[in-house]
Design a protein around this motif. Structure first.
Motif, PDB file in Angstrom:
ATOM      1  N   ASP A 216       0.847  -1.185   0.000  1.00  0.00           N
ATOM      2  CA  ASP A 216       0.000   0.000   0.000  1.00  0.00           C
ATOM      3  C   ASP A 216       0.889   1.244   0.000  1.00  0.00           C
ATOM      4  N   PRO A 217       0.753   2.132  -1.006  1.00  0.00           N
ATOM      5  CA  PRO A 217       1.596   3.335  -1.033  1.00  0.00           C
ATOM      6  C   PRO A 217       1.333   4.269   0.138  1.00  0.00           C
ATOM      7  N   ALA A 218       0.184   4.096   0.815  1.00  0.00           N
ATOM      8  CA  ALA A 218      -0.118   4.935   1.976  1.00  0.00           C
ATOM      9  C   ALA A 218       0.529   4.422   3.243  1.00  0.00           C
ATOM     10  N   GLU A 219       1.139   3.236   3.178  1.00  0.00           N
ATOM     11  CA  GLU A 219       1.796   2.678   4.357  1.00  0.00           C
ATOM     12  C   GLU A 219       3.007   3.521   4.699  1.00  0.00           C
ATOM     13  N   PRO A 220       3.211   3.849   5.969  1.00  0.00           N
ATOM     14  CA  PRO A 220       4.355   4.699   6.328  1.00  0.00           C
ATOM     15  C   PRO A 220       5.677   4.044   5.980  1.00  0.00           C
ATOM     16  N   ASP A 221       6.626   4.857   5.514  1.00  0.00           N
ATOM     17  CA  ASP A 221       7.938   4.338   5.115  1.00  0.00           C
ATOM     18  C   ASP A 221       8.809   3.974   6.304  1.00  0.00           C
ATOM     19  N   THR A 222       8.620   4.650   7.399  1.00  0.00           N
ATOM     20  CA  THR A 222       9.465   4.399   8.551  1.00  0.00           C
ATOM     21  C   THR A 222       8.620   4.341   9.804  1.00  0.00           C
ATOM     22  N   ALA A 223       9.160   3.702  10.805  1.00  0.00           N
ATOM     23  CA  ALA A 223       8.527   3.685  12.118  1.00  0.00           C
ATOM     24  C   ALA A 223       9.577   4.065  13.133  1.00  0.00           C
ATOM     25  N   SER A 224       9.226   4.928  14.045  1.00  0.00           N
ATOM     26  CA  SER A 224      10.182   5.372  15.040  1.00  0.00           C
ATOM     27  C   SER A 224       9.462   5.551  16.362  1.00  0.00           C
TER      28      SER A 224
ATOM     29  N   LEU B 200       5.059  -2.448  31.851  1.00  0.00           N
ATOM     30  CA  LEU B 200       4.087  -3.114  32.719  1.00  0.00           C
ATOM     31  C   LEU B 200       4.255  -4.627  32.731  1.00  0.00           C
ATOM     32  N   ILE B 201       5.106  -5.148  31.852  1.00  0.00           N
ATOM     33  CA  ILE B 201       5.283  -6.597  31.727  1.00  0.00           C
ATOM     34  C   ILE B 201       6.358  -7.070  32.689  1.00  0.00           C
ATOM     35  N   ASP B 202       6.035  -8.091  33.464  1.00  0.00           N
ATOM     36  CA  ASP B 202       6.979  -8.611  34.458  1.00  0.00           C
ATOM     37  C   ASP B 202       7.820  -9.739  33.858  1.00  0.00           C
ATOM     38  N   ALA B 203       8.482  -9.441  32.756  1.00  0.00           N
ATOM     39  CA  ALA B 203       9.359 -10.375  32.047  1.00  0.00           C
ATOM     40  C   ALA B 203      10.119  -9.548  31.028  1.00  0.00           C
ATOM     41  N   PRO B 204      11.256 -10.032  30.535  1.00  0.00           N
ATOM     42  CA  PRO B 204      11.961  -9.269  29.498  1.00  0.00           C
ATOM     43  C   PRO B 204      11.038  -9.001  28.307  1.00  0.00           C
ATOM     44  N   ALA B 205      10.927  -7.746  27.913  1.00  0.00           N
ATOM     45  CA  ALA B 205      10.035  -7.369  26.812  1.00  0.00           C
ATOM     46  C   ALA B 205      10.612  -6.159  26.101  1.00  0.00           C
ATOM     47  N   TYR B 206      10.406  -6.108  24.789  1.00  0.00           N
ATOM     48  CA  TYR B 206      10.882  -4.977  24.010  1.00  0.00           C
ATOM     49  C   TYR B 206      10.047  -4.825  22.747  1.00  0.00           C
ATOM     50  N   VAL B 207      10.104  -3.646  22.148  1.00  0.00           N
ATOM     51  CA  VAL B 207       9.379  -3.336  20.912  1.00  0.00           C
ATOM     52  C   VAL B 207      10.391  -3.097  19.808  1.00  0.00           C
ATOM     53  N   LEU B 208      10.177  -3.740  18.648  1.00  0.00           N
ATOM     54  CA  LEU B 208      11.043  -3.557  17.480  1.00  0.00           C
ATOM     55  C   LEU B 208      10.309  -2.798  16.384  1.00  0.00           C
ATOM     56  N   ASP B 209      11.051  -1.961  15.643  1.00  0.00           N
ATOM     57  CA  ASP B 209      10.475  -1.323  14.459  1.00  0.00           C
ATOM     58  C   ASP B 209      10.704  -2.222  13.253  1.00  0.00           C
TER      59      ASP B 209
ATOM     60  N   ALA C 169       8.884   8.187  17.690  1.00  0.00           N
ATOM     61  CA  ALA C 169       8.047   9.373  17.610  1.00  0.00           C
ATOM     62  C   ALA C 169       6.644   9.047  17.117  1.00  0.00           C
ATOM     63  N   ASP C 170       6.496   8.037  16.231  1.00  0.00           N
ATOM     64  CA  ASP C 170       5.166   7.746  15.699  1.00  0.00           C
ATOM     65  C   ASP C 170       4.626   6.389  16.129  1.00  0.00           C
ATOM     66  N   ALA C 171       5.358   5.650  16.940  1.00  0.00           N
ATOM     67  CA  ALA C 171       4.842   4.397  17.483  1.00  0.00           C
ATOM     68  C   ALA C 171       3.769   4.725  18.523  1.00  0.00           C
ATOM     69  N   PRO C 172       2.730   3.899  18.632  1.00  0.00           N
ATOM     70  CA  PRO C 172       1.670   4.165  19.628  1.00  0.00           C
ATOM     71  C   PRO C 172       2.254   4.272  21.034  1.00  0.00           C
TER      72      PRO C 172
ATOM     73  N   LEU D  68       5.446  -3.041  13.548  1.00  0.00           N
ATOM     74  CA  LEU D  68       6.056  -3.079  14.869  1.00  0.00           C
ATOM     75  C   LEU D  68       5.840  -4.447  15.507  1.00  0.00           C
ATOM     76  N   LYS D  69       6.699  -4.782  16.477  1.00  0.00           N
ATOM     77  CA  LYS D  69       6.593  -6.073  17.157  1.00  0.00           C
ATOM     78  C   LYS D  69       6.844  -5.885  18.646  1.00  0.00           C
ATOM     79  N   LEU D  70       5.986  -6.518  19.452  1.00  0.00           N
ATOM     80  CA  LEU D  70       6.195  -6.583  20.885  1.00  0.00           C
ATOM     81  C   LEU D  70       6.673  -8.000  21.197  1.00  0.00           C
ATOM     82  N   VAL D  71       7.892  -8.107  21.697  1.00  0.00           N
ATOM     83  CA  VAL D  71       8.507  -9.400  21.983  1.00  0.00           C
ATOM     84  C   VAL D  71       8.599  -9.588  23.496  1.00  0.00           C
ATOM     85  N   VAL D  72       8.130 -10.745  23.977  1.00  0.00           N
ATOM     86  CA  VAL D  72       8.152 -11.061  25.401  1.00  0.00           C
ATOM     87  C   VAL D  72       8.834 -12.404  25.593  1.00  0.00           C
ATOM     88  N   LEU D  73       9.688 -12.503  26.602  1.00  0.00           N
ATOM     89  CA  LEU D  73      10.373 -13.762  26.912  1.00  0.00           C
ATOM     90  C   LEU D  73       9.965 -14.210  28.308  1.00  0.00           C
TER      91      LEU D  73
END
Length: 275
Positions: free
Chosen positions: A111-119, A133-142, A121-124, A267-272
């Protein structure tokens, strides 16, 4: 044994379990055309209609494409549909965000309307706050697999990546940092799979400047990445057991799970979860 119960001609969409992608695309577009009235798109109602919704010629007019081309798309013929033409169809048919995304998936187009980058600044903001709030190793990837947010447990686990002042890209950490090789158990197997998962994950934006620059820099910096990337292996990103040789905690194992937020699948929310 065939389960095809379709009718011939163009009197209605085929009801098959093995419809081609082109036929599935045509059926989707047709169904949404038939749901719209002329008044909804600013056209006069005209004489009494024998079929529901807009006529094909009217949609073609709204999209700025030829009626013949539009008819062929609906009929499921193997014709070329550019991303720009699909975007005009999505607007003309007043598709929702989910419907538009589905349209482009059916057409195997970006979709050409899909944003080219995620940072950051624009991540929710709520997504970034959720990590804490997660009681385990967790991180968000762009979309380039650079960490945008992480919690204290993740910083403690991923020494050399999420602690201190380091490059936050997961691929660079894995392939170019000695600490990555020391931390990850069975590094070669995990690194090979990581490259194959990134190939699959990045296919829709493989030629975007940030993604292309990342791949080029990794090929230049890591012989292993260049070899794995050149193998053309493609794997879906999956969870499962992850083991680490931690400098303070010794050998530890986790079960990894990855979530994709609604409306921001780049974006991805990864939890271990500790095993």
């Amino acid at each position: 044994m065939s389960l095809d119960t379709s009718t011939t001609g163009d009197s209605g969409p085929a009801k098959t379990l093995d419809a081609t992608p082109a036929r599935a695309l045509g059926e989707f577009i047709r169904a949404h055309r038939e749901r719209l009235s002329p008044q909804e798109v600013g056209l006069p109602p005209g004489p009494r209609r024998r079929t529901p919704g807009l006529r094909r010629e009217e949609v073609a007019q709204l999209c700025g494409v030829s009626p013949t081309w539009y008819t062929w798309i609906e009929q499921g013929r193997p014709v070329s549909a550019s991303a720009d033409a699909l975007a005009r169809i999505a607007v003309a048919l007043r598709l929702s965000r989910a419907e538009r995304a589905y349209l482009f998936e059916l057409a195997a187009q970006r979709d050409p309307a899909e944003p080219d980058t995620a940072s950051a600044a624009d991540a929710p903001a709520t997504l970034l706050q959720t990590v804490g709030l997660i009681d385990a190793p967790a991180y968000v990837l762009d979309r380039q697999w650079t960490a945008l947010a992480w919690n204290a447990q993740a910083a403690d686990l991923f020494t050399g990546w999420l602690d201190g002042d380091h490059d936050r890209n997961l691929l660079r950490f894995t392939f170019t940092e000695p600490l990555g090789r020391e931390l990850i158990v069975d590094w070669e197997t995990r690194a090979r799979r990581l490259a194959a998962e990134f190939r699959a994950d990045s296919i829709r934006h493989l030629n975007d400047a940030p993604t292309r620059a990342l791949i080029d820099s990794l090929i230049a910096a890591s012989d292993e990445f260049g070899r794995y990337w050149g193998s053309q292996d493609v794997f879906e990103r999956e969870g499962g057991r992850r083991e680490f040789h931690h400098p303070r905690h010794g050998r530890i194992a986790y079960d990894q799970i990855t979530f994709k937020p609604a409306h921001r699948e780049d974006l991805k929310l990864v939890v271990l979860v500790r095993l």
